[in-house]
Design an enzyme around this catalytic site. Structure first.
Site: not given
Ligand code: GLN
Length: 195
Positions: A173, A171, A81
């Site tokens: 995890e 995710h 992410c």
């Molecule tokens: N929306 C977050 C970002 O732009 C990422 C979201 C996440 O890591 N769950 O950094």
């Protein structure tokens, strides 16, 4: 000896990665400052969270430069992410580049407010039916040369790998499914034997 996995722990879901990597058979530890880089480091984890905050804290702690060098030198990296955003060569509609180690273009918060968080199941590399949890997730709008797509959602890539770097928009995890962690640890052992 268990692989020593440093989990970037300046912000975000680092504790969950420490747990998952421990359960998957590694010896994870938190990386908060440059002093933590004195330990042997076989792989680096960049967790989810808020990429702009993480990027700022990476610079403030002085971790950014040393980590960028090690990633460029081939240190195995596992990112989710916000970590994917930190690794991307390009962010759509934004000139910011952090590590720029992965030739992909990423769209932040790609699934809109309504679908900010959702779960899906799909194929990840060779594994079928892996649970994928998305939280204000980015999507990968284009991939460059040599980038292997590991997972996708509705035809759009959500997980990629190139050389030493594995990055997922979702995710693992946050689920009990450890396959993706085990595969990453196995792939490290294979490339270490080749070196
Ligand atoms: N929306 C977050 C970002 O732009 C990422 C979201 C996440 O890591 N769950 O950094």
């Amino acid at each position: 000896m268990k692989p020593q996995v440093g989990v970037l722990s300046v912000q975000g879901a680092f504790a969950e990665h420490v747990r998952a990597f421990r359960e998957a058979g590694a010896d994870p530890f938190e990386v908060r400052s440059t002093g933590d880089l004195a330990r042997p480091l076989d792989a680096l984890v960049l967790p989810g969270g808020e990429s702009t905050v993480q990027g700022r804290l990476l610079k403030e702690t002085g971790l950014f430069g040393p980590l960028a060098e090690r990633i460029a030198a081939g240190l195995p990296v596992f990112a989710t992410c916000a970590g994917l955003i930190l690794l991307a060569e390009r962010l759509e509609g934004d000139t910011t580049v952090w590590f720029g180690a992965l030739p992909v273009t990423v769209r932040r918060n790609a699934y809109g407010r309504q679908l900010g968080s959702f779960a899906a199941k799909g194929r990840v590399g060779p594994d079928e039916d892996v649970p994928q949890t998305f939280i204000r997730a980015p999507s990968i709008v284009s991939v460059g040369n040599g980038v292997e797509v590991l997972s996708s959602f509705e035809g759009v890539p959500t997980g990629v790998r190139r050389r030493n770097v594995t990055a997922l928009a979702w995710h693992p995890e946050l689920t009990q499914d450890l396959r993706v962690f085990r595969r990453f640890l196995e792939s490290m052992q294979v490339s270490a034997k080749r070196r």
